[in-house]
Every structure is written in structure tokens, then in C-alpha cells.
Design a protein around this motif. Structure first.
Motif, PDB file in Angstrom:
ATOM      1  N   SER A 167       0.830  -1.208   0.000  1.00  0.00           N
ATOM      2  CA  SER A 167       0.000   0.000   0.000  1.00  0.00           C
ATOM      3  C   SER A 167       0.861   1.253   0.000  1.00  0.00           C
ATOM      4  O   SER A 167       2.002   1.248   0.480  1.00  0.00           O
ATOM      5  N   GLY A 168       0.330   2.329  -0.521  1.00  0.00           N
ATOM      6  CA  GLY A 168       1.039   3.602  -0.486  1.00  0.00           C
ATOM      7  C   GLY A 168       1.268   4.073   0.930  1.00  0.00           C
ATOM      8  O   GLY A 168       2.312   4.662   1.245  1.00  0.00           O
ATOM      9  N   THR A 169       0.311   3.811   1.816  1.00  0.00           N
ATOM     10  CA  THR A 169       0.440   4.219   3.220  1.00  0.00           C
ATOM     11  C   THR A 169       1.641   3.565   3.874  1.00  0.00           C
ATOM     12  O   THR A 169       2.457   4.222   4.528  1.00  0.00           O
ATOM     13  N   ARG A 170       1.779   2.257   3.690  1.00  0.00           N
ATOM     14  CA  ARG A 170       2.900   1.567   4.330  1.00  0.00           C
ATOM     15  C   ARG A 170       4.226   1.991   3.700  1.00  0.00           C
ATOM     16  O   ARG A 170       5.216   2.201   4.407  1.00  0.00           O
ATOM     17  N   GLY A 212       3.578  17.917  -0.730  1.00  0.00           N
ATOM     18  CA  GLY A 212       4.287  16.795  -0.156  1.00  0.00           C
ATOM     19  C   GLY A 212       3.562  16.258   1.063  1.00  0.00           C
ATOM     20  O   GLY A 212       2.682  16.916   1.631  1.00  0.00           O
ATOM     21  N   HIS A 213       3.953  15.061   1.490  1.00  0.00           N
ATOM     22  CA  HIS A 213       3.321  14.414   2.639  1.00  0.00           C
ATOM     23  C   HIS A 213       4.408  13.891   3.559  1.00  0.00           C
ATOM     24  O   HIS A 213       5.126  12.952   3.225  1.00  0.00           O
ATOM     25  N   ASP A 214       4.529  14.519   4.740  1.00  0.00           N
ATOM     26  CA  ASP A 214       5.555  14.100   5.692  1.00  0.00           C
ATOM     27  C   ASP A 214       5.018  13.091   6.705  1.00  0.00           C
ATOM     28  O   ASP A 214       5.712  12.731   7.649  1.00  0.00           O
ATOM     29  N   GLY A 215       3.799  12.632   6.509  1.00  0.00           N
ATOM     30  CA  GLY A 215       3.199  11.617   7.361  1.00  0.00           C
ATOM     31  C   GLY A 215       2.135  10.859   6.580  1.00  0.00           C
ATOM     32  O   GLY A 215       1.738  11.271   5.486  1.00  0.00           O
ATOM     33  N   PRO A 216       1.618   9.760   7.129  1.00  0.00           N
ATOM     34  CA  PRO A 216       0.736   8.883   6.369  1.00  0.00           C
ATOM     35  C   PRO A 216      -0.744   9.248   6.433  1.00  0.00           C
ATOM     36  O   PRO A 216      -1.566   8.551   5.837  1.00  0.00           O
TER      37      PRO A 216
END
Length: 337
Positions: A167-170, A212-216
Motif C-alpha cells: 500500500s502507499g500508506t505503508r 508533499g506528505h511528511d506523514g501517512p
């Protein structure tokens, strides 16, 4: 005990920190953290990720830092640097480490390479003064080799995601963990993930662009809604690992950071659209989502060209809260085919 050097932004040549015998730790905000301290000095009109990061830094949440390197990767990072520099000057009671700005330009010119090389050498000297260690050419070569090895492994992990096996999250969570570990430990972490058995992960295959995403948190919300993030073009994701240094030299290091990207704040609309289209094709994306945080002004300008270049069903989610989705955004993603 090894020195700990915090850094902000993907334009910081972390290889130099490792070569100095220090541990590089990429600093990030936290959506659920109180931002009052950061807003006191940055105001509320700046990217909330930067405001959160400064709040956490002033609250001492990152622990001991022997130095802090900030890259000029976007306007928010630059303003963060100025705030930190002034706080150290006018409020010495505030416990802040020494701070250094790295200004990496991304123009495709040899004059730009010379400029970036000079900035690499300035950072090398600064890190030597902070750590009391001489960065030898051999140590730099070893650090470049190690970080390139880590990038190669992250590329293998991204291939798992493209095949719908992660998964993208993991994947994002693992990448974030590697930025706070010594590089040998980061390599071991990614190798352990690659050795696992990976079952297929269902969901509409989505390419994520924009902020950007610095967390899930946002990844979790999107994937809980039935999407599968198979690729992205921000510097906590694929842009972090795609370009290697190659040769074990200062010049190769400068060229790697000069030509890395293209990021939304520093690249042209045309370059962003071409990169997004190629990356979306490579990962077999079925839809395009541009997620844009409040006070992040660059990504909406890219979106029309990205949508046209990819030819995918697309949605623009503007003015989103840091680490979250508005009700309108949740409705919009449900309308994707």
C-alpha cells in the motif's frame, strides 16, 4: 556519542552528514500537534507543515540536535530558516541548535552546477565545525555508496507498490522511518520489508501529485476510501530516491541535488506535467489526484497541464487541512471512476 544533525527539505545533501560521522534526521511536522509556538513567529499565512515543524522544534520534541540544516526547497522552508536564525540571535534563552541554509538551484546549466558545488563545500565545512570531524574524501565516498544503496532498495520497494503488493500508506511510512535512522539501519529496514511475502492490495490505482506528505494521514484517508496510491511525485516519496549520485565525488553530489526533481515549488509547469505523465504511465495509474494543502500555492498551477498530459480521470483537492481531507474532498474522490 555520534552527533545528531536535523535537516529540513530534500535538497539537503545528507551524504555529507553521514560522512561527518553524524546521524541525519529529517524533521517533520505533525498534524495533531499544537502549532501555537510556530505561528507566533511564522504567522498563520504559511504552509501549516512548516508552522507545525517549528512548534515541535521549539517544544524540544526532536530531542538533542547538534545542528540544523535547512534547504531552500520552497518559500516555507526559507522563511523557517530566517525565523530560526533570528530566534538564535535575539532570544538566546530559546534552546536551538546552530542553523545553516543550503541553497540548491535546479537550472540545467554548468554555471548552476558550480554554484551548487560551492554550496556543497560550504555545508561540508559547516558540518566539520559542528562535529569536530574532518570529512575525508574516503568517508564521503562511503556515504555516497551507502545512500545510493538505500535509494536502490527504496526503488525495489516502489516496484512492489506498482505491482499492487504494497500500500502507499505503508510505503510512505517506511520511507519516513528511513530518514530518521543511520543509513545502515535504514538499509536493514527496507531489506526486511522486501523479504516479506506481499499479498495483493485492492483499490483503484491512483497517482498522487500536489503537496508533499511528511506523514501517512492523507494516504490512510485516501486508501480507506478504496484507492491504492501506486506512485507520487513529492520529495517524501518517489522524488526522494529516484536519482542516484553515482560517482563518489563532490561534483557528482552537487549534480545529483541540482538535477533532482522536478518539485512543484522549483520546476516549470511543463517539466512537472511531463514527469507526472511518465511516472503515472510507469506505475499503471488509473486516476490522478492533486492534493493541495492550504497556503501551498504552487501545485494548483501545475494541475491543468498534468491532467492533460496524463489523460487520466483527475480531481484537484485544493485548500486541504494539514494531514486531512475536507468533506468536499471526500465527496470528490468518490466520483472517480
Amino acid at each position: 556519542m555520534a552527533a545528531v544533525i536535523g535537516y529540513v527539505g530534500a535538497d539537503v545533501p545528507v551524504e555529507l552528514i553521514t560522512a561527518a560521522g553524524a546521524r541525519p534526521v529529517r524533521l517533520a511536522g505533525r498534524p495533531d500537534a499544537d502549532r501555537t509556538l510556530g505561528e507566533k513567529y511564522l504567522g498563520r499565512g504559511l504552509d501549516p507543515a512548516a508552522r507545525s515543524l517549528l512548534s515541535r522544534l521549539l517544544a524540544g520534541e526532536f530531542g538533542r540536535l547538534d545542528g540544523l540544516v535547512v534547504s531552500r526547497d520552497c518559500e516555507a522552508s526559507l522563511r523557517l530558516f530566517y525565523a530560526l536564525r533570528e530566534l538564535r540571535r535575539v532570544e538566546p534563552a530559546v534552546a536551538l541548535p546552530p542553523v545553516h541554509l543550503v541553497d540548491v538551484l535546479h537550472l540545467p546549466h554548468r554555471t548552476t552546477t558550480r554554484y551548487v558545488l560551492a554550496k556543497v563545500r560550504q555545508l561540508r565545512a559547516t558540518l566539520e565545525s559542528w562535529t569536530g570531524s574532518v570529512i575525508t574524501d574516503a568517508a564521503l565516498a562511503d556515504a555516497i555508496t551507502a545512500h545510493d544503496r538505500l535509494r536502490a532498495l527504496l526503488g525495489e520497494m516502489a516496484a512492489l507498490r506498482r505491482r499492487g503488493r504494497l500500500s502507499g500508506t505503508r510505503a510512505l511510512s517506511i520511507v519516513a522511518r528511513t530518514t530518521a535512522l543511520p543509513v545502515p539501519a535504514a538499509i536493514e529496514l527496507v531489506e526486511s520489508v522486501l523479504e516479506e511475502d506481499h499479498a495483493p492490495v485492492p483499490g483503484l490505482r491512483v497517482f498522487l501529485t500536489g503537496s508533499g506528505h511528511d506523514g501517512p494521514e492523507v494516504y490512510e484517508a485516501l486508501e480507506e476510501a478504496g484507492l491504492l496510491i501506486v506512485g507520487e511525485d513529492h520529495d517524501w516519496g518517489d522524488l526522494l530516491w529516484q536519482r542516484r549520485v553515482g560517482a563518489p565525488t563532490e561534483l557528482a553530489l552537487a549534480e545529483r541535488y541540482q538535477h533532482n526533481g522536478p518539485s512543484a515549488p522549483r520546476a516549470s509547469i511543463r517539466a512537472r506535467a511531463a514527469h507526472t505523465a511518465a511516472a503515472a504511465r510507469e506505475c499503471g495509474a488509473e486516476a490522478l489526484i492533486s492534493y493541495v494543502r492550504e497556503h501551498d500555492d504552487a501545485p494548483p498551477w501545475d494541475y491543468p497541464a498534468q491532467r492533460e498530459a496524463t489523460g487520466l480521470p483527475a480531481v484537484l483537492l485544493e485548500r486541504q487541512p494539514y494531514g486531512g481531507l475536507t468533506p468536499e474532498a471526500r465527496t470528490a474522490i468518490k466520483e472517480l471512476p
